[in-house]
Motif scaffolding. Structure first.
Motif, PDB file in Angstrom:
ATOM      1  N   VAL A 106      98.539   7.425 -78.765  1.00  0.00           N
ATOM      2  CA  VAL A 106      99.219   8.719 -78.823  1.00  0.00           C
ATOM      3  C   VAL A 106     100.727   8.524 -78.727  1.00  0.00           C
ATOM      4  N   ALA A 107     101.176   7.684 -77.800  1.00  0.00           N
ATOM      5  CA  ALA A 107     102.615   7.436 -77.645  1.00  0.00           C
ATOM      6  C   ALA A 107     103.202   6.784 -78.891  1.00  0.00           C
ATOM      7  N   LYS A 110     103.211   9.443 -81.693  1.00  0.00           N
ATOM      8  CA  LYS A 110     104.177  10.505 -81.422  1.00  0.00           C
ATOM      9  C   LYS A 110     105.585  10.051 -81.808  1.00  0.00           C
ATOM     10  N   ASP A 111     105.956   8.849 -81.420  1.00  0.00           N
ATOM     11  CA  ASP A 111     107.282   8.315 -81.766  1.00  0.00           C
ATOM     12  C   ASP A 111     107.479   8.278 -83.279  1.00  0.00           C
ATOM     13  N   LEU A 114     107.821  11.826 -84.785  1.00  0.00           N
ATOM     14  CA  LEU A 114     109.150  12.388 -84.527  1.00  0.00           C
ATOM     15  C   LEU A 114     110.188  11.803 -85.474  1.00  0.00           C
ATOM     16  N   ALA A 150     102.230  16.403 -85.149  1.00  0.00           N
ATOM     17  CA  ALA A 150     102.844  15.725 -84.002  1.00  0.00           C
ATOM     18  C   ALA A 150     102.482  16.462 -82.716  1.00  0.00           C
ATOM     19  N   TRP A 151     102.498  17.779 -82.780  1.00  0.00           N
ATOM     20  CA  TRP A 151     102.139  18.584 -81.610  1.00  0.00           C
ATOM     21  C   TRP A 151     100.664  18.381 -81.258  1.00  0.00           C
ATOM     22  N   GLY A 154     100.420  14.904 -79.755  1.00  0.00           N
ATOM     23  CA  GLY A 154     101.066  14.895 -78.448  1.00  0.00           C
ATOM     24  C   GLY A 154     100.286  15.656 -77.398  1.00  0.00           C
ATOM     25  N   SER A 155      99.512  16.644 -77.812  1.00  0.00           N
ATOM     26  CA  SER A 155      98.707  17.428 -76.874  1.00  0.00           C
ATOM     27  C   SER A 155      97.562  16.605 -76.302  1.00  0.00           C
ATOM     28  N   ASN A 156      97.295  15.433 -76.870  1.00  0.00           N
ATOM     29  CA  ASN A 156      96.251  14.552 -76.365  1.00  0.00           C
ATOM     30  C   ASN A 156      96.784  13.560 -75.331  1.00  0.00           C
ATOM     31  N   ALA A 157      98.072  13.663 -75.005  1.00  0.00           N
ATOM     32  CA  ALA A 157      98.642  12.746 -74.018  1.00  0.00           C
ATOM     33  C   ALA A 157      98.066  13.056 -72.646  1.00  0.00           C
TER      34      ALA A 157
END
Length: 159
Positions: A106-107, A110-111, A114, A150-151, A154-157
């Motif tokens: 996820v990280a 996400k990067d 973005l 992306a959202w 990121g919501s799975n973080a």
């Protein structure tokens, strides 16, 4: 191809837009492959939901790539969407091959989302400045989907 046949854009604008579309296409192909790499290798709690989400995200990225590739051809250029072109031209860092943990994927994703989102928003401005409203609109559509995915990712973080 006659100038007037391609959306009334002059040659300089057409070539600039073709290059811009192919640059963002390279990033989108690379991002799609990163999403699939994560999809194939992730492990941990919540696996099935994230695994299925990433398949859907890859499909939507391919749709955006298709829009950009077709627009480049419509403008009289060639779509440059091969894996070799993406490897050479993408602005994204290589995706880590050895990670498994969902949070790490996820990280990493996400990067990358973005970064691609930022580049696509810059492409919106470049197309606008060049006077190509159609390419500007296309990039706006792609940008909306990249931001939404992306959202979702990121919501799975982990909290």
């Amino acid at each position: 191809m006659p100038e007037a046949f391609v959306s009334g854009l002059n040659d300089q604008t057409r070539h600039k837009m073709i290059d811009l579309l192919n640059a963002r296409l390279a990033d989108t192909v690379a991002l799609t492959l990163a999403v699939k790499q994560a999809h194939w290798n992730l492990k941990g709690p919540g696996y099935i939901g994230v695994h299925e989400l990433l398949d859907q995200v890859a499909d939507r990225l391919r749709e955006g790539a298709d829009l950009m590739a077709e627009r480049a051809v419509i403008l009289g250029g060639h779509a440059r969407g091969t894996v070799e072109e993406a490897a050479e031209k993408s602005t994204l860092d290589a995706y880590p091959l050895e990670i498994e943990n969902i949070a790490d994927h996820v990280a990493a994703l996400k990067d990358r989302f973005l970064k691609v989102g930022e580049a696509v928003r810059e492409a919106i401005e470049e197309a606008s400045d060049a006077g190509d409203a159609d390419t500007e609109d296309l990039f706006t559509e792609v940008s909306r989907q990249i931001d939404k995915d992306a959202w979702f990712i990121g919501s799975n973080a982990p909290i």
